[in-house]
Design an enzyme around this catalytic site. Structure first.
Site, PDB file in Angstrom:
ATOM      1  N   LYS A   2      -6.639  14.792   3.264  1.00 26.92           N
ATOM      2  CA  LYS A   2      -6.381  14.244   1.928  1.00 26.92           C
ATOM      3  C   LYS A   2      -7.667  13.823   1.250  1.00 26.92           C
ATOM      4  O   LYS A   2      -8.413  12.993   1.774  1.00 26.92           O
ATOM      5  CB  LYS A   2      -5.440  13.026   2.009  1.00 26.92           C
TER       6      LYS A   2
ATOM      7  N   PRO B 174       6.332  -8.513  -7.483  1.00 27.24           N
ATOM      8  CA  PRO B 174       6.855  -8.252  -6.155  1.00 27.24           C
ATOM      9  C   PRO B 174       6.211  -7.110  -5.388  1.00 27.24           C
ATOM     10  O   PRO B 174       6.445  -5.955  -5.681  1.00 27.24           O
ATOM     11  CB  PRO B 174       8.319  -7.912  -6.441  1.00 27.24           C
ATOM     12  N   GLU B 175       5.449  -7.429  -4.388  1.00 26.06           N
ATOM     13  CA  GLU B 175       5.113  -6.464  -3.357  1.00 26.06           C
ATOM     14  C   GLU B 175       5.909  -6.897  -2.139  1.00 26.06           C
ATOM     15  O   GLU B 175       6.748  -7.779  -2.239  1.00 26.06           O
ATOM     16  CB  GLU B 175       3.600  -6.461  -3.091  1.00 26.06           C
TER      17      GLU B 175
ATOM     18  N   HIS C 233      16.449 -12.058 -21.033  1.00 30.64           N
ATOM     19  CA  HIS C 233      16.235 -10.976 -20.075  1.00 30.64           C
ATOM     20  C   HIS C 233      17.110 -11.100 -18.831  1.00 30.64           C
ATOM     21  O   HIS C 233      16.809 -10.507 -17.806  1.00 30.64           O
ATOM     22  CB  HIS C 233      14.760 -10.924 -19.679  1.00 30.64           C
TER      23      HIS C 233
END
Length: 294
Positions: free
Chosen positions: A166, A2-3, A102
DNA sequence: CCACTAACCTGTAGGC
DNA sequence: TGCCTACAGGTTAGTG
């Protein structure tokens, strides 16, 4: 699994079944996932009606009629499904052919039009999280998240402000959920490829001295938006009916340009490069050394 | 504050 | 077949 696009696909699959449904019982088959379930979790859900199913970044947000929000994060292997269930006893279900090892959360619901449903959260690695809170600002999971990449707050200017000074590589910078909320390992590689930026490029190199975004950073903002949008469309087309789905099928039908394509030709038109795989902070990055510049 | 590693946990694929 | 290693879509605590 899952993104952001996957979570959005799950959200769209669940919403028609859960919105308006009342939670009858909640069974926890263990006391924790990545962290313990919050105190009073079961009691706070039982008897409540789900008003809406929302999403923020990779978090699913079930809004309840009590005013509380049930938050779920799928971790790496988490997923929801509706069980083809049988109950032997009130709290023990049996699903023919399913590997229930699960299945950590079992929710029985009644939907006004669809009747009784059994929703199961399964998560082999247990990197998922569930939480419960009154206000989004109270949630440590939601606090500090950067803008939604498909929302109005996200832009090249926004990224430029965060990237100024950065020295971290772009790979790490984009995985940082405080910068953009919802990208993961796959879509970072995909978006950087679209913008012709190497994952090793230092974030600050994409910010002009004036503080404005470079042309490639503009391209990146577009790339992030378009790759996520296309992935959602691909996932949504096959997972519209969520019943029986494992939460992942359909998603894989979206074709990645570089992710997991080491050794294959770069798909950029006219590019002669070959996709390479490198490891950055312990995770794979895929890129084309020809059309993605340092 | 920044950058990076290790850790959480289980399953699977590939080499031998 | 079995054993071993590497790796998997995420996040966070700890270290320097």
């Amino acid at each position: 699994m899952p993104e952001l696009p996957e979570v959005e696909t799950v959200r769209r699959g669940l919403a028609p079944y859960l919105e308006g449904a009342t939670i009858d019982t909640v069974t926890l088959n263990r006391k924790d996932l990545r962290v313990p379930f919050p105190r009073g979790f079961v009691k706070s859900l039982e008897g409540r009606t789900i008003l809406s199913v929302g999403r923020r970044a990779k978090y699913l947000l079930f809004r309840l009629d009590s005013g509380k929000t049930w938050l779920a994060h799928l971790g790496m292997t988490g997923g929801f499904r509706f069980a083809d269930f049988r109950f032997k006893e009130p709290s023990r279900y049996y699903e023919p052919g399913a590997d229930i090892k699960h299945d950590h959360v079992v929710v029985q619901l009644t939907h006004p039009a669809r009747g009784k449903l059994t929703l199961i959260y399964s998560d082999a690695r247990r990197f998922g999280v569930m939480d419960l809170f009154e206000r989004d600002e109270d949630s440590p999971y939601l606090a500090g998240l950067g803008p939604e990449p498909l929302g109005n707050q996200f832009s090249a200017e926004e990224m430029a402000a965060r990237f100024a000074g950065k020295s971290a590589p772009m790979k790490a910078a984009l995985l940082d959920q405080r910068v953009v909320a919802g990208l993961g390992n796959i879509y970072v590689s995909e978006a950087l490829h679209r913008a012709h930026i190497r994952p090793t490029t230092q974030a600050k190199k994409l910010v002009l001295r004036s503080g404005k975004p470079s042309a490639r950073l503009e391209l990146l903002a577009d790339g992030v938006r378009t790759v996520l949008t296309e992935a959602i469309e691909a996932g949504g087309s096959t997972l519209r009916d969520f019943r029986g789905a494992d939460g992942g099928s359909g998603y894989f039908q979206h074709r990645f340009a570089v992710y997991d394509r080491e050794g294959e030709p770069c798909p950029t038109p006219g590019c002669t490069g070959t996709i390479r795989r490198i490891v950055q902070s312990g995770r794979s990055s895929f890129y084309c050394p020809v059309c993605q510049k340092p």
